[in-house]
Design an enzyme around this catalytic site. Structure first.
Site, PDB file in Angstrom:
ATOM      1  CG  PHE A 134       1.700   3.987   0.268  1.00 55.52           C
ATOM      2  CD1 PHE A 134       0.866   5.006   0.411  1.00 55.52           C
ATOM      3  CD2 PHE A 134       2.241   3.362   1.305  1.00 55.52           C
ATOM      4  CE1 PHE A 134       0.326   4.929   1.534  1.00 55.52           C
ATOM      5  CE2 PHE A 134       1.698   3.635   2.625  1.00 55.52           C
ATOM      6  CZ  PHE A 134       0.538   4.327   2.598  1.00 55.52           C
ATOM      7  CG  ASP A 184       2.660  -1.567  -3.307  1.00 56.70           C
ATOM      8  OD1 ASP A 184       1.654  -1.997  -3.416  1.00 56.70           O
ATOM      9  OD2 ASP A 184       3.223  -0.681  -2.374  1.00 56.70           O
ATOM     10  CE1 TYR A 218      -4.813  -1.430   4.049  1.00 54.75           C
ATOM     11  CE2 TYR A 218      -3.752  -3.341   5.139  1.00 54.75           C
ATOM     12  CZ  TYR A 218      -3.664  -2.169   4.794  1.00 54.75           C
ATOM     13  OH  TYR A 218      -2.575  -1.248   4.702  1.00 54.75           O
ATOM     14  CE  LYS A 219      -4.038   0.247   0.455  1.00 55.08           C
ATOM     15  NZ  LYS A 219      -4.543   1.332   1.081  1.00 55.08           N
ATOM     16  NE  ARG A 279      -6.637   8.049  -1.154  1.00 51.58           N
ATOM     17  CZ  ARG A 279      -6.350   7.298  -0.823  1.00 51.58           C
ATOM     18  NH1 ARG A 279      -5.150   6.523  -1.380  1.00 51.58           N
ATOM     19  NH2 ARG A 279      -6.590   6.517   0.167  1.00 51.58           N
TER      20      ARG A 279
END
Lengths: 422, 422
Positions: free
Chosen positions: A142, A211, A236-237, A394
């Site tokens: 990322f 990560d 928040y995922k 996705r």
């Protein structure tokens, strides 16, 4: 789909809708769906970007605002437990990543925590071996991780080498200070071999920084068991903490006493209210704190994490794999194989093998420029995933609230969109 | 009070309660008090630590949670304007610190922003003069500023020299990279001469970095007019943004193109959704961003800032000085002069001269160890200030919601507590 990425579980589909009903009926986590705000018109498969709202958040946040802030005001730092919230919420995250107590703190953003972890790792590595001057970083990482790694390297006089995760065991050596890897690739959904890669780093005397943004809350991490040194992740995922909710930082207990953060703030001082001019770092996870914690967002996160009460991450993983398996089978059955009415075909970028798969499926569109209009049309038809340039659709699967009927509908609508059906 | 710290405005008090009524009746900002949640039983003089709750926050936050997150979910990044919130809320802060458009961003904590500003300043200073290797820092600074300055120095190969702000003009020179100062001292409430100290830094070719935590929202800063280079401030004191609300970062427009942040994140990339492996910084204030913004806390802050609509900071400053003047006069009249029934005396640490005074009054207790029990008793009697070791009673005056009757009552209760009255 235009190629054979179905795994061994990929038996052909006879009646998808019927099978979905049966799978939902047998799902031991199905009752958790009630804890979230969902609308029947939408299949939400973007929880790998922003998790859905847990119902408990609304009431909790209203209370934090109106009573704790509005009435108690400054007293809430003590009386409402605000001051210790970063550690307390950290303890709620800890079991989900296989961390024993006292190692996780919630604070700042993922990016900021990566800076703490990487510079912390370099300083630790150099205590014993000052010549260690290289950071190995996943080349498909990322982007923030890569940018922060470059910054950490520049600030500590290191260099960065970008490489594929599978190249790490061959590349890590006596010059390596730390290895920064993503547990699950944000684009393809590929799951990395955390135990083996951590061991490879350790064998070479380097530290392993992980990560966990796309794995925390989706699958077992077992940070303690595998000797992870530092880990960082967003909330928040798959943890459903709300937009931009504060991130977490894990520092292995054996390293905490020597963890030397580049962001020493009054909140990580051993005696914050002494307001001492000299910095003396706090013991334990609190050393990862910096400034005054963001109470409103953290309170939302704390309430969101309550849905995990009594939930085993192993069950979540089992359902995640069942969901993605079923999605791949439905896509194979419903989506035209080869260029269809719209001239678009898709193939999965996500590994079919369970051991290599996170909790999302990434479908690459051919031609790539059709991915964005396809996703727009999917969303218009109530199936929400997202699009990543170039050409990737996705779909994230949050086992706490995604049903097999959701999955079947998503694949069906995708087939209609790609097949050109109105 | 035991010494003569009353300013020229310190006329003796004849009837404090009567005068307070008259002052409130003549107060052009009195109507703003209605915009806050306050309770009649409490005099809240701790807004310099945590501002009171603006009424508009509750409804706004409920909407952000239930509609924007709960219903729109991921779509809100665009449709609800989440993505651009750091700049948008920054523009709301900008006029309060005398900043033209495009220079303020809301992001992260004060501490994290100080790291960005200081390392950014060092890098800028060294572009023209690589030998600049010293940071001058206020010796009485809020501790985080000092800790972060030490960290920034260590990461950039600089040294830190702590000194009194008035020593800066004599100390700044060709070796100085940057000067970090607090506009208002958090402990004493002393206001520093920002124009003169900024000019002194510039005359020596150094950059001026200001911490505005205790001045933003309390008095005019005029950042642009005085050529401030970087400024950082929190939003939960005089800006009433809520506990731990995100901080702001000001980067003067003339420096933005060369601002080289130590925290380059995907949110500060020129094209964030390209997800490019190479960092290319965004133009303007967005370059100060890092990771995904904390939407819930930022939405609360945005709603809180709406109370400033049509309010001139000059009027706020005039009322602030009138409040602190009146408080000092009431304290002089009500608090026993010399050791009283409780054996405690107080004297003001805050400069009497208006040009040197922020929006708080700090009273030093003698003996110092009595300050904590005195503050506890004040709070028990409904007068909320706070206590800072050793021996300081702090009273903050937020002109938007503090009345002169509040001030008179606070001083009267302080007199009763110190005089030993039950």
């Amino acid at each position: 789909m235009s190629d054979g990425t179905l795994g061994p579980e990929g038996a052909a589909l006879s009646d998808g809708a019927q099978e979905a009903l049966q799978l939902d009926a047998a799902d031991p986590l199905a009752h958790l769906r009630e804890l979230f705000v969902l609308d029947p018109g939408t299949v939400y498969l973007d929880g790998n970007s922003l998790g859905a709202l847990p119902k408990a958040v609304e009431g909790r946040l209203a209370d934090v605002v109106s009573r704790e802030w509005g009435q108690l005001r400054i007293r809430s730092w003590e009386e409402s437990g605000w001051w210790t919230m970063p550690e307390r919420v950290g303890e709620r995250v800890a079991p989900l990543i296989g961390a024993g107590p006292g190692q996780v703190v919630v604070s700042d953003s993922t990016s900021v925590n990566i800076l703490k972890a990487l510079i912390g790792a370099v300083r630790l590595a150099r205590r014993d071996a000052p010549a260690r001057g290289e950071l190995l970083v996943d080349e498909a990482t990322f982007p923030t991780d890569g940018y922060i790694a470059e910054s950490a390297a520049r600030l500590t006089g290191c260099t960065v080498r970008a490489l594929a995760p599978e190249q790490v065991p061959g590349a890590v050596g006596p010059r390596t200070a730390a290895v920064l890897l993503n547990h699950v690739d944000y684009r393809t959904g590929a799951l990395r071999d955390l135990p083996a890669l951590t061991a490879a780093a350790h064998d070479a005397g380097a530290l392993a920084v992980w990560d966990l943004c796309h794995s925390a809350g989706a699958l077992p991490v077992e940070a303690d068991a595998h000797g992870v040194d530092f880990a960082v992740g967003c909330t928040y995922k798959f943890l459903n903490g709300g937009p931009g909710a504060p991130a977490f930082l894990y520092v292995r207990s054996g390293l905490q006493e020597r963890f030397d953060s580049p962001l020493p703030g009054w909140n990580s001082h051993a005696d914050p209210f002494a307001m001492a001019p000299d910095y003396r770092p706090a013991a334990g996870a609190a050393r990862g704190r910096v400034g005054t914690p963001d109470i409103l967002s953290m309170a939302a996160l704390e309430a969101a994490l309550a849905v995990w009460e009594g939930v085993r991450i192993e069950d979540v993983r089992a359902k995640s794999l069942a969901l993605t398996d079923f999605f791949l089978r439905c896509v194979a059955a419903y989506v035209p194989n080869g260029p269809a009415g719209t001239g678009v075909s898709v193939r999965s970028l996500t590994p079919a093998e369970h051991a290599l798969r996170g909790s999302q499926i990434a479908l690459l569109c051919d031609p790539a420029e059709q991915a964005e209009p396809v996703m727009k049309e999917l969303i218009a038809r109530g199936v929400v995933g997202d699009f990543r340039r170039p050409g990737v659709l996705r779909f994230g699967f949050t086992p706490l609230y995604t049903s097999f009927q959701d999955v079947e509908r998503a694949a069906r609508v995708l087939g209609e969109v790609i097949g050109g059906a109105r």
